[in-house]
Motif scaffolding. Sequence first.
Motif, PDB file in Angstrom:
ATOM      1  N   SER A 298       1.006  -1.363  -0.130  1.00 53.56           N
ATOM      2  CA  SER A 298       0.058  -0.134   0.082  1.00 53.56           C
ATOM      3  C   SER A 298       0.879   1.367   0.046  1.00 53.56           C
ATOM      4  N   ALA A 299       2.088   1.167   0.793  1.00 49.90           N
ATOM      5  CA  ALA A 299       2.770   2.366   0.598  1.00 49.90           C
ATOM      6  C   ALA A 299       3.416   2.552  -0.554  1.00 49.90           C
ATOM      7  N   ILE A 300       3.994   1.595  -1.317  1.00 47.88           N
ATOM      8  CA  ILE A 300       4.731   1.697  -2.698  1.00 47.88           C
ATOM      9  C   ILE A 300       3.405   2.195  -3.648  1.00 47.88           C
ATOM     10  N   PHE A 301       2.223   1.836  -3.555  1.00 47.48           N
ATOM     11  CA  PHE A 301       1.078   2.120  -4.265  1.00 47.48           C
ATOM     12  C   PHE A 301       0.606   3.451  -3.950  1.00 47.48           C
ATOM     13  N   GLY A 302       1.206   4.156  -2.933  1.00 47.67           N
ATOM     14  CA  GLY A 302       0.539   5.768  -2.658  1.00 47.67           C
ATOM     15  C   GLY A 302      -0.669   5.628  -1.796  1.00 47.67           C
ATOM     16  N   ASN A 303      -0.988   4.455  -1.061  1.00 43.36           N
ATOM     17  CA  ASN A 303      -2.298   4.305  -0.425  1.00 43.36           C
ATOM     18  C   ASN A 303      -1.951   4.530   0.783  1.00 43.36           C
TER      19      ASN A 303
END
Length: 491
Positions: A298-303
């Motif tokens: 989620s952090a990598i995906f901007g979420n």
Amino acid sequence: MPLLKIDRLSRSFGPTRALAGASLELNAGEIVALMGANGAGKSTLVNILSGTLDADSGVIALAGRPYAPESPAEAADAGVVTVHQSTDRVGAPGLSVADALLLNGYADGSAPFFLNRRSIRKKAQDILTQAGFDLPLDLDFADLPAADRQLVAIARAVARKASVLILDEPTASISGPESERLYAILKRLRGEGLAILYISHRIADLEALADRVVVLRGGQVVGTFNRPVDFDTAVETMIGRSLRSARPDARLPVGAPIFEMRDISLIPGAKPFDLDLHAGEVVAISGVLGAGKSRLLSAIFGNAALAGGTMRLDGRPYAPASVRAAIDAGVFMAAEDRHRSSLMPADWPGSSLAATISLPHLAKWFSSGLLLGGREQAEAERAIHRLGIRASGPNAAMASLSGGNQQKVILGRWDVEPSRLLLLDEPFQGVDVGARHDLITAIRANTERATLIATSDPEEALEVADRILLIDHHTLGSARPAPSPSFEAAH
């Protein structure tokens, strides 16, 4: 006399025959595992037993009497309770976990007329205690992770004191310790005389629980295996061909990394870690529920926000402020619960196969604002062919597809456009061996991007990955290259 007897059950959807004379029996005090490839007819059979579909022909008898429920409530009243793979019908945003546990009582009027929060919590806790689960009663149901929502559904079913319990992929999003707890509960219920129909693609589940394994293929029962079960033969019977391992020959990282993470802290206080991902490489992250797998993706995906550290994509700083920014940068993600994150409601215009594939690409494909169906149809046709999706065509409703075919569509969505990094969170949940092989083949076919997969199943990680990183307490192990398939433990 069997407790539940299904005799020559058939059901068609237009030209598609989902069930073609299926027959099976369940005895009291027995766990029968139902195996079948996606599209074999398992979901149709379950929907008929649970009262959401009618059979075209055939008969069902429950305790020697005709059984043809017209609704799930009628099925439950007769003693047949189903826990579905999707938890959409278990609770809703705004309801506490305690309320979700008591929904059956609210719906059928069995709950006391006067209730307060204290009595609700006590009754809900009694249900959890009976099931052997521990959940936060005051938390909003919508904030529960997928595994805990599944536990609510199972606990509620146990509380119904059914004579027949149908479980559809109950461990698909549950960690190892929770699965063991569930096994103990089901064995206890079996000892109390319950008949259990258990649908799962996880061989570990079936080895632990099944008294008999029934194999469904093409809408018919094609094999029955008594304990001890020869699972290699059972799987070959299920898929109709010789079973071959999908475990890949590992590709060691070559050249400069596509994606770099340095001194990353997922949450405050977690030990920092580094991670490099290279073109053509598939890396799996494995760990127990709550270890941080989904948080990392989620952090990598901007979420989700990082607590610390930096990221680089193709050598340039990468810090997406939103999911759209990540997609625009070439970072794509299929989240854990496809029903909540990737599929539109069944009655919405975007609920078809073609619309599901095109959804995240609409702004790019139709920049003028005019939707041209030809592009959608063409991309959907290519995905159907490339991934072996079993569907009537691009306009097929996603709700009509089996779980494995739905998952193929979700992967197809992210394969229609080039990407630099593909993130997959539990991509094989509820997917049979044959469909899993198709997905793995498609994932590994793309050598232009890096792929990062989060999975709680070590067997899945071994089948798909070049490297396996173990995560614990939101900290990854070292990302150094190692022999195939490499295991790198968290420190």
